[in-house]
Write an enzyme that holds these catalytic residues in place. Structure first.
Site, PDB file in Angstrom:
ATOM      1  N   VAL A  75       8.922   5.862  50.900  1.00  0.00           N
ATOM      2  CA  VAL A  75       7.911   6.692  50.589  1.00  0.00           C
ATOM      3  C   VAL A  75       7.404   5.832  49.181  1.00  0.00           C
ATOM      4  O   VAL A  75       6.295   5.891  48.749  1.00  0.00           O
ATOM      5  CB  VAL A  75       8.205   8.021  50.289  1.00  0.00           C
ATOM      6  CG1 VAL A  75       7.052   9.009  49.714  1.00  0.00           C
ATOM      7  CG2 VAL A  75       8.395   8.717  51.894  1.00  0.00           C
TER       8      VAL A  75
ATOM      9  N   LYS B  55      11.738  18.435  50.953  1.00  0.00           N
ATOM     10  CA  LYS B  55      11.628  20.014  51.485  1.00  0.00           C
ATOM     11  C   LYS B  55      12.848  20.688  51.355  1.00  0.00           C
ATOM     12  O   LYS B  55      12.882  21.694  51.197  1.00  0.00           O
ATOM     13  CB  LYS B  55      11.594  19.686  52.849  1.00  0.00           C
ATOM     14  CG  LYS B  55      12.421  18.943  54.091  1.00  0.00           C
ATOM     15  CD  LYS B  55      11.528  17.976  54.779  1.00  0.00           C
ATOM     16  CE  LYS B  55      10.895  16.982  54.180  1.00  0.00           C
ATOM     17  NZ  LYS B  55      10.498  15.803  55.131  1.00  0.00           N
TER      18      LYS B  55
ATOM     19  N   GLU C 170       2.834  19.363  49.107  1.00  0.00           N
ATOM     20  CA  GLU C 170       2.178  19.274  50.371  1.00  0.00           C
ATOM     21  C   GLU C 170       3.172  18.318  51.234  1.00  0.00           C
ATOM     22  O   GLU C 170       2.978  18.525  52.651  1.00  0.00           O
ATOM     23  CB  GLU C 170       0.678  18.674  50.149  1.00  0.00           C
ATOM     24  CG  GLU C 170      -0.014  18.933  51.530  1.00  0.00           C
ATOM     25  CD  GLU C 170      -0.348  20.124  52.020  1.00  0.00           C
ATOM     26  OE1 GLU C 170      -1.065  21.070  51.615  1.00  0.00           O
ATOM     27  OE2 GLU C 170       0.275  20.608  53.007  1.00  0.00           O
TER      28      GLU C 170
ATOM     29  N   ILE D 112      -0.608  16.386  57.237  1.00  0.00           N
ATOM     30  CA  ILE D 112      -1.192  17.697  57.683  1.00  0.00           C
ATOM     31  C   ILE D 112      -1.408  18.499  56.485  1.00  0.00           C
ATOM     32  O   ILE D 112      -0.387  18.888  55.974  1.00  0.00           O
ATOM     33  CB  ILE D 112      -0.417  18.623  58.598  1.00  0.00           C
ATOM     34  CG1 ILE D 112      -0.074  17.388  60.020  1.00  0.00           C
ATOM     35  CG2 ILE D 112      -1.219  19.587  58.960  1.00  0.00           C
ATOM     36  CD1 ILE D 112       0.416  17.956  61.143  1.00  0.00           C
TER      37      ILE D 112
ATOM     38  N   GLY E 229      13.305   3.924  64.504  1.00  0.00           N
ATOM     39  CA  GLY E 229      12.760   4.117  63.186  1.00  0.00           C
ATOM     40  C   GLY E 229      12.420   5.611  63.065  1.00  0.00           C
ATOM     41  O   GLY E 229      12.096   6.087  61.984  1.00  0.00           O
TER      42      GLY E 229
ATOM     43  N   GLU F 234      17.088   9.179  61.749  1.00  0.00           N
ATOM     44  CA  GLU F 234      17.866   8.511  61.085  1.00  0.00           C
ATOM     45  C   GLU F 234      19.111   8.219  61.719  1.00  0.00           C
ATOM     46  O   GLU F 234      19.651   8.389  62.750  1.00  0.00           O
ATOM     47  CB  GLU F 234      18.342   9.549  59.912  1.00  0.00           C
ATOM     48  CG  GLU F 234      17.231  10.296  59.163  1.00  0.00           C
ATOM     49  CD  GLU F 234      16.476   9.423  58.274  1.00  0.00           C
ATOM     50  OE1 GLU F 234      17.206   8.421  57.702  1.00  0.00           O
ATOM     51  OE2 GLU F 234      15.160   9.618  57.859  1.00  0.00           O
TER      52      GLU F 234
ATOM     53  N   ASP G 122      16.109  20.316  59.036  1.00  0.00           N
ATOM     54  CA  ASP G 122      14.999  19.573  58.376  1.00  0.00           C
ATOM     55  C   ASP G 122      13.710  20.597  58.812  1.00  0.00           C
ATOM     56  O   ASP G 122      13.202  21.192  57.715  1.00  0.00           O
ATOM     57  CB  ASP G 122      14.564  18.194  59.019  1.00  0.00           C
ATOM     58  CG  ASP G 122      13.179  17.723  58.483  1.00  0.00           C
ATOM     59  OD1 ASP G 122      13.224  17.228  57.245  1.00  0.00           O
ATOM     60  OD2 ASP G 122      12.274  17.900  59.356  1.00  0.00           O
TER      61      ASP G 122
ATOM     62  N   LYS H  40      11.367  23.471  56.432  1.00  0.00           N
ATOM     63  CA  LYS H  40       9.917  23.474  56.348  1.00  0.00           C
ATOM     64  C   LYS H  40       9.428  24.576  57.001  1.00  0.00           C
ATOM     65  O   LYS H  40       8.425  25.380  56.211  1.00  0.00           O
ATOM     66  CB  LYS H  40       9.373  22.473  57.331  1.00  0.00           C
ATOM     67  CG  LYS H  40       9.592  20.920  57.088  1.00  0.00           C
ATOM     68  CD  LYS H  40       9.094  19.759  57.895  1.00  0.00           C
ATOM     69  CE  LYS H  40       9.639  18.545  57.732  1.00  0.00           C
ATOM     70  NZ  LYS H  40       9.454  17.827  58.861  1.00  0.00           N
TER      71      LYS H  40
ATOM     72  N   GLY I 179       7.161   9.387  57.501  1.00  0.00           N
ATOM     73  CA  GLY I 179       6.660   8.037  57.060  1.00  0.00           C
ATOM     74  C   GLY I 179       6.311   7.564  55.844  1.00  0.00           C
ATOM     75  O   GLY I 179       5.976   8.573  55.283  1.00  0.00           O
TER      76      GLY I 179
END
Lengths: 417, 417
Positions: free
Chosen positions: A17, A99, A123, A130, A181, A184, A195, A199, A297
């Site tokens: 990132v 997150k 965000e 999104i 990919g 993980e 995860d 969120k 991504g």
């Protein structure tokens, strides 16, 4: 007609990132953001930038008064929180993609933002590209938001898609996801639902002012889903998707959970393929809205960070209105779900697990039962998450006879002729 | 952690949208917006509010210094522009839902906003509940946005949906749409494509900085589509949708048009049913994003106005960055489209209309031809809009052999290992 606020940025983290972000910012000079320094952990790793960009001393960013925005894209939730806390106390705006950290520490983070009157935006922590958090923030009144349902984890959606397309086992589909990919090498956080649960906590805070830790949610992952379940879904024109959902009840409380669900062909979530995310919001005003995009991504995450940076130029901040200015909603587990449970052995299910049993099926290899079960039962037990048992919520997830969902309608805002 | 800016609102218009807005604002006290006065045209009409709310004298709003936001929801484009112009010159922020006015006068409106440093927002003018303008504004750099395609008119989508579902003629489907309130009693603006063309102009300005009048676009409506065309589409697992599209070419120019199109099952736009709108954006960063929601109606429009009001609290404004700070893109009509044309009589088509003809079919009642046609040809002629001729763009709308679309890829932002 432009904002003259200049953003001087310090970045923590230079992984996928961080690298995408660096390139994107270089590509968007009109944003008037300059990266000044990047703090990394491992100075020996080969990098694609001149070493003068990097530091391993976090104080080079934290103590630099010129830096007014800190972007935090590390994968360490504890370090991430310390960075956010220090920056806010120094009135540096913070953007984070973490997150896990946001979900676990949201209460403190809200207090810090108030205390130092400095914004924290995230965000990118929720479905990346999104713009869902900003959208939920605009549902001013608690009562206007009927509910939402979404596919908010790309790895599990990719795996389930492959199981549907290729008749693969979970293990085989996971292997493909890892090769491509989309999962993980240690996929536990994704496939067990952690995860997505983080969120969902963030979404609940912005949607209804509900503040809770991920482990207070009723949730599970997809690792027990079998080709038998997939065949069952297919024969009914459904796909199995890991769906996070929340619904406002008539009593003002909110029911929410993250459990695999049968999604019928023709429904919006059915179209959410492979590694994509999708989220549908139902409200008294806009009726139904649906948002679809990449939820992970480097570049999709960078695009969400870019939108937070853009928002900082006009001093945008989350208001947490439902938390701070209204009576926050609380969760209700006194509802009943329509579920399908498949299993290997009879003894894997508790006796009298169903409030009402509707259907059962038995074969040499696998059995299933369908019926109505209380959400409370799921909240206080874990037999339904154990290997060999797969619990999937039916399309009409809240049991109809017990359904107390508040149905808003145009007549709720009846117009005079 | 809240904005203390108080919004005092004057409203022009009290039709379906004005009434919905009034109720919604009363329902969202946390927005801290107060309606002070509503200007109407016809004082004799029975209303559901105390007469003290209303005035017929626009100066009661325009000259009231306490009013700092004017919301304009009339249906008169000329009056709407005059109101917007006067308000901006008095530094009152303006929110309008009038797409025709915005599209026709955008150049002046941008100048007025700059001159008086006062914002004009119009999220509700484009697909109502879908936050599309704000989203496009965040694609900072021209090159980051590959293109978009959308269903941006609910009436025509409703009519086409009914033609598909029920095998109805256009006229029969239009009648149902009118009975259900999804088409106006005078449906010309919708069915001939004018309404969608105005929206496409607004989208092009925010996406690429292209400023043009609706009549400079290549566009048509749906009134010539026949059950024969629908059957053709069905047999190929497609639906016919009126699609607005824009694509950035390698030469930096943009190709854009609004023409009915075959949309294949499984594509995102295929799922946009009945009166809903949907828009897909393809970009170098976020990859593909899709937004879906109601594009018209009192409450969906009011929800978009609410989001503009919310944005005014933190002084949000459109930056028109691609128009003002970058080299704006221009339209290119030197491309070729793959089209299907059905017609009643041979003489309805010009001789040698196709650059390349691929397929033809003839029957007692109706004929069709498929092939490649230049967009320029469509721009300078109108035989293809005449009764009895129906031109539909194929799935791969830009002819492949002539395709010059710039394909961004991850490698465009190649990351070092």
């Amino acid at each position: 007609m432009s904002y003259d606020k200049k953003l001087v940025v310090g970045i923590f983290g230079y992984g996928v990132v961080g690298q995408a972000l660096f390139q994107v910012l270089g590509h968007t000079p009109s944003l008037q953001s300059t990266i000044k320094k990047i703090c990394i952990k491992h100075p020996k790793k080969p990098r694609d930038l001149d070493p003068s960009w990097f530091t391993t001393d976090r104080n080079d960013i934290l103590n630099d008064d010129e830096i007014n925005v800190v972007i935090e894209v590390t994968d360490d939730a504890d370090a991430s929180f310390e960075i956010a806390k220090t920056c806010l106390s120094k009135r540096k705006a913070v953007i984070t993609a973490n997150k896990k950290m946001v979900a676990a520490r949201l209460e403190e983070l809200v207090q810090l933002q108030q205390e130092f009157n400095t914004p924290l935006l995230y965000e990118s922590a929720c479905c990346a590209s999104i713009p869902i958090i900003r959208n939920l923030e605009e549902y001013y009144d608690n009562d206007l938001l009927r509910g939402f349902e979404g596919i908010i984890n790309g790895s599990t959606n990719f795996i389930l898609s492959k199981m549907h397309q290729g008749g693969l086992t979970f293990e085989a589909a996971l292997k493909i996801a890892q090769e491509k990919g989309f999962a993980e090498s240690n996929p536990a956080l994704d496939i067990h639902g952690h995860d997505a649960a983080s969120k969902l906590c963030i979404l609940l805070a912005h949607a209804y002012g509900v503040l809770l830790q991920p482990n207070e949610l009723v949730f599970t992952g997809i690792e027990n889903i079998t080709p038998f379940d997939i065949s069952y879904a297919k024969s009914r024109n459904c796909q199995i998707k890991l769906v996070a959902q929340a619904l406002k009840l008539e009593n003002g409380k909110v029911v929410s959970f993250l459990i695999p669900r049968f999604v019928r062909e023709g429904q919006l979530l059915y179209q959410v393929k492979d590694e994509f995310n999708g989220l549908a919001i139902t409200s008294a005003l806009a009726d139904q809205q649906f948002f679809y995009g990449k939820g992970a991504g480097g570049f999709p995450t960078a695009s969400a960070i870019l939108s937070d940076l853009s928002a900082l130029r006009y001093d945008y901040r989350y208001e947490y209105r439902k938390l701070l200015q209204q009576e926050p909603s609380v969760l209700d587990q006194n509802v009943h779900l329509n579920v399908y449970i498949s299993y290997d052995h009879w003894e894997q299910l508790p006796i009298q697990v169903f409030e009402k049993e509707e259907e059962y099926f038995s074969s040499f290899n696998r059995h299933y039962r369908k019926g109505t079960i209380s959400l409370k039962t799921l909240a206080i037990s874990d037999w339904w998450k154990k290997p060999g048992v797969s619990l999937i919520v039916c399309e009409d997830s809240i049991a109809e006879s017990l359904n107390t969902i508040h149905h808003f309608s145009e007549s709720h805002f009846e117009l005079a002729a």
